[in-house]
Design a protein around this motif. Structure first.
Motif, PDB file in Angstrom:
ATOM      1  N   SER A 163       0.847  -1.198   0.000  1.00  0.00           N
ATOM      2  CA  SER A 163       0.000   0.000   0.000  1.00  0.00           C
ATOM      3  C   SER A 163       0.884   1.250   0.000  1.00  0.00           C
ATOM      4  N   ALA A 164       0.305   2.363  -0.426  1.00  0.00           N
ATOM      5  CA  ALA A 164       1.062   3.619  -0.448  1.00  0.00           C
ATOM      6  C   ALA A 164       1.553   3.968   0.968  1.00  0.00           C
ATOM      7  N   ASP A 165       0.751   3.648   1.980  1.00  0.00           N
ATOM      8  CA  ASP A 165       1.139   3.940   3.361  1.00  0.00           C
ATOM      9  C   ASP A 165       2.395   3.193   3.774  1.00  0.00           C
ATOM     10  N   GLN A 166       2.473   1.933   3.337  1.00  0.00           N
ATOM     11  CA  GLN A 166       3.586   1.106   3.804  1.00  0.00           C
ATOM     12  C   GLN A 166       4.811   1.151   2.900  1.00  0.00           C
ATOM     13  N   ALA A 167       4.664   1.737   1.731  1.00  0.00           N
ATOM     14  CA  ALA A 167       5.774   1.726   0.771  1.00  0.00           C
ATOM     15  C   ALA A 167       7.044   2.427   1.282  1.00  0.00           C
ATOM     16  N   PRO A 168       6.939   3.606   1.947  1.00  0.00           N
ATOM     17  CA  PRO A 168       8.179   4.274   2.375  1.00  0.00           C
ATOM     18  C   PRO A 168       9.026   3.421   3.325  1.00  0.00           C
ATOM     19  N   GLU A 169       8.359   2.746   4.254  1.00  0.00           N
ATOM     20  CA  GLU A 169       9.098   1.918   5.205  1.00  0.00           C
ATOM     21  C   GLU A 169       9.772   0.736   4.498  1.00  0.00           C
ATOM     22  N   LEU A 170       9.036   0.124   3.567  1.00  0.00           N
ATOM     23  CA  LEU A 170       9.600  -1.004   2.816  1.00  0.00           C
ATOM     24  C   LEU A 170      10.784  -0.532   1.959  1.00  0.00           C
ATOM     25  N   ALA A 171      10.640   0.615   1.324  1.00  0.00           N
ATOM     26  CA  ALA A 171      11.731   1.142   0.491  1.00  0.00           C
ATOM     27  C   ALA A 171      12.975   1.381   1.341  1.00  0.00           C
ATOM     28  N   LYS A 172      12.774   1.914   2.526  1.00  0.00           N
ATOM     29  CA  LYS A 172      13.903   2.215   3.409  1.00  0.00           C
ATOM     30  C   LYS A 172      14.634   0.925   3.787  1.00  0.00           C
ATOM     31  N   GLU A 181      -1.617   9.136 -11.389  1.00  0.00           N
ATOM     32  CA  GLU A 181      -1.192  10.313 -10.611  1.00  0.00           C
ATOM     33  C   GLU A 181      -0.914   9.952  -9.158  1.00  0.00           C
ATOM     34  N   LYS A 182      -1.716   9.031  -8.614  1.00  0.00           N
ATOM     35  CA  LYS A 182      -1.466   8.603  -7.226  1.00  0.00           C
ATOM     36  C   LYS A 182      -0.110   7.921  -7.098  1.00  0.00           C
ATOM     37  N   VAL A 183       0.235   7.122  -8.112  1.00  0.00           N
ATOM     38  CA  VAL A 183       1.523   6.427  -8.087  1.00  0.00           C
ATOM     39  C   VAL A 183       2.672   7.439  -8.191  1.00  0.00           C
ATOM     40  N   VAL A 184       2.472   8.445  -9.041  1.00  0.00           N
ATOM     41  CA  VAL A 184       3.501   9.470  -9.201  1.00  0.00           C
ATOM     42  C   VAL A 184       3.702  10.232  -7.887  1.00  0.00           C
ATOM     43  N   THR A 185       2.602  10.515  -7.199  1.00  0.00           N
ATOM     44  CA  THR A 185       2.715  11.193  -5.902  1.00  0.00           C
ATOM     45  C   THR A 185       3.538  10.361  -4.926  1.00  0.00           C
ATOM     46  N   LEU A 186       3.251   9.066  -4.886  1.00  0.00           N
ATOM     47  CA  LEU A 186       4.025   8.181  -4.014  1.00  0.00           C
ATOM     48  C   LEU A 186       5.495   8.156  -4.441  1.00  0.00           C
ATOM     49  N   PHE A 187       5.724   8.039  -5.741  1.00  0.00           N
ATOM     50  CA  PHE A 187       7.099   8.006  -6.266  1.00  0.00           C
ATOM     51  C   PHE A 187       7.865   9.257  -5.830  1.00  0.00           C
ATOM     52  N   ASN A 188       7.222  10.409  -5.934  1.00  0.00           N
ATOM     53  CA  ASN A 188       7.886  11.654  -5.536  1.00  0.00           C
ATOM     54  C   ASN A 188       8.175  11.681  -4.038  1.00  0.00           C
ATOM     55  N   THR A 189       7.265  11.111  -3.247  1.00  0.00           N
ATOM     56  CA  THR A 189       7.520  11.008  -1.805  1.00  0.00           C
ATOM     57  C   THR A 189       8.747  10.139  -1.543  1.00  0.00           C
ATOM     58  N   LEU A 190       8.814   8.996  -2.229  1.00  0.00           N
ATOM     59  CA  LEU A 190       9.953   8.096  -2.030  1.00  0.00           C
ATOM     60  C   LEU A 190      11.260   8.764  -2.445  1.00  0.00           C
ATOM     61  N   ARG A 191      11.177   9.620  -3.456  1.00  0.00           N
ATOM     62  CA  ARG A 191      12.405  10.269  -3.939  1.00  0.00           C
ATOM     63  C   ARG A 191      12.964  11.292  -2.959  1.00  0.00           C
ATOM     64  N   HIS A 192      12.135  11.753  -2.005  1.00  0.00           N
ATOM     65  CA  HIS A 192      12.690  12.646  -0.979  1.00  0.00           C
ATOM     66  C   HIS A 192      13.794  11.932  -0.212  1.00  0.00           C
ATOM     67  N   THR A 193      13.551  10.666   0.117  1.00  0.00           N
ATOM     68  CA  THR A 193      14.561   9.911   0.873  1.00  0.00           C
ATOM     69  C   THR A 193      15.499   9.120  -0.041  1.00  0.00           C
ATOM     70  N   ASN A 194      15.039   8.812  -1.260  1.00  0.00           N
ATOM     71  CA  ASN A 194      15.856   8.023  -2.192  1.00  0.00           C
ATOM     72  C   ASN A 194      15.923   8.728  -3.547  1.00  0.00           C
ATOM     73  N   PRO A 195      16.718   9.791  -3.630  1.00  0.00           N
ATOM     74  CA  PRO A 195      16.739  10.598  -4.859  1.00  0.00           C
ATOM     75  C   PRO A 195      17.239   9.840  -6.086  1.00  0.00           C
ATOM     76  N   GLU A 196      17.867   8.686  -5.873  1.00  0.00           N
ATOM     77  CA  GLU A 196      18.405   7.924  -7.007  1.00  0.00           C
ATOM     78  C   GLU A 196      17.304   7.154  -7.749  1.00  0.00           C
ATOM     79  N   LEU A 197      16.106   7.070  -7.207  1.00  0.00           N
ATOM     80  CA  LEU A 197      15.047   6.307  -7.894  1.00  0.00           C
ATOM     81  C   LEU A 197      14.725   6.954  -9.238  1.00  0.00           C
TER      82      LEU A 197
END
Ligand SMILES: *Cc1c(COP(=O)(O)O)cnc(C)c1O
Length: 231
Positions: A140-149, A180-196
């Motif tokens: 889920s979008a909620d859990q993605a940042p933790e999993l990415a980390k 667009e929702k996926v892009v929003t999540l992607f941009n959130t992940l890029r704050h912590t992982n700019p290499e994505l």
């Protein structure tokens, strides 16, 4: 489908990609076409490779391994895009260049542990489940940042971005909203992982909407190889 039909289907898909990129003021060379060859024979892949395609996507491990073996003399890049059982990670880590369907840490850990060192890191996308209640695949979008980390600490895999399979729709507005929702999540992940750098989205039915939203890898099966007998 015969060789000539596959060639003409590919040229139509390339024209669609160019048209969608141009409408979005994007360069079409920043969009990679993955030909999804699940259920199709090695000869069909050979025909697509002869048209210049390099990237192929497979969902079912056993048939994929057979085709990879048959075609090993062609220099192809293999993407695993199907659901992953944890007892099947080793051959995936050994024979694929990319895995788009990682949705839990255990799978990522096993892929990292089992990746042969001489192949270099395995490229990974997180499969995210934004709009599709019909499938349990995807984080889920909620859990993605933790999993990415957690995934970025693993040594033998390289997190590249996100993959999504939205709920099928032929309404362009609905397709756009999901992407667009996926892009929003992607941009959130890029704050912590700019290499994505990878947004793996867009299939036969919704490739235009995906490219408009910023897709960098489209996965096209039906519109290249024809309808499949099993899904
Ligand atoms: C089958 C499949 C595709 C290709 O879908 P088409 O609609 O045939 O283009 C793309 N991505 C994934 C994950 C698939 O399973």
């Amino acid at each position: 489908m015969n060789k000539a039909t596959i060639a003409s289907q590919i040229s139509k898909v390339l024209t669609r990609i160019e048209g969608a990129a141009s409408l979005a003021s994007r360069r079409s060379d920043e969009i990679t076409l993955i030909a999804v060859s699940k259920t199709k024979p090695a000869e069909a892949i050979e025909a697509a490779a002869a048209c210049g395609l390099q990237h192929f996507g497979e969902n079912y491990l056993q048939e994929a391994l057979e085709k990879i073996e048959t075609l090993h003399e062609l220099d192809l890049t293999w993407h695993f895009i199907g659901p992953i059982q944890s007892n099947k990670t080793r051959p995936i880590a050994e024979h694929f260049d990319w895995v788009h369907s990682v949705d839990r840490l255990k799978i990522a850990q096993r892929l990292s542990d089992q990746r042969p060192a001489h192949l270099g890191p395995l490229n990974i996308c997180l499969q995210v489940n934004i709009s599709n209640e019909d499938t349990k695949s995807g984080v889920s979008a909620d859990q993605a940042p933790e999993l990415a980390k957690a995934i970025t600490t693993l040594p033998n895999i390289r997190l590249r971005g996100v993959m999504t399979i939205p709920k099928p729709s032929d309404d362009p507005a609905e397709q756009a909203a999901a992407f667009e929702k996926v892009v929003t999540l992607f941009n959130t992940l890029r704050h912590t992982n700019p290499e994505l750098d990878i947004l793996s989205m867009g299939m036969s039915q919704d490739l235009e909407a995906a490219i408009a939203a910023g897709s960098t890898m489209v996965r096209i099966g039906t519109d290249i190889f024809g309808a499949r007998n099993r899904s």
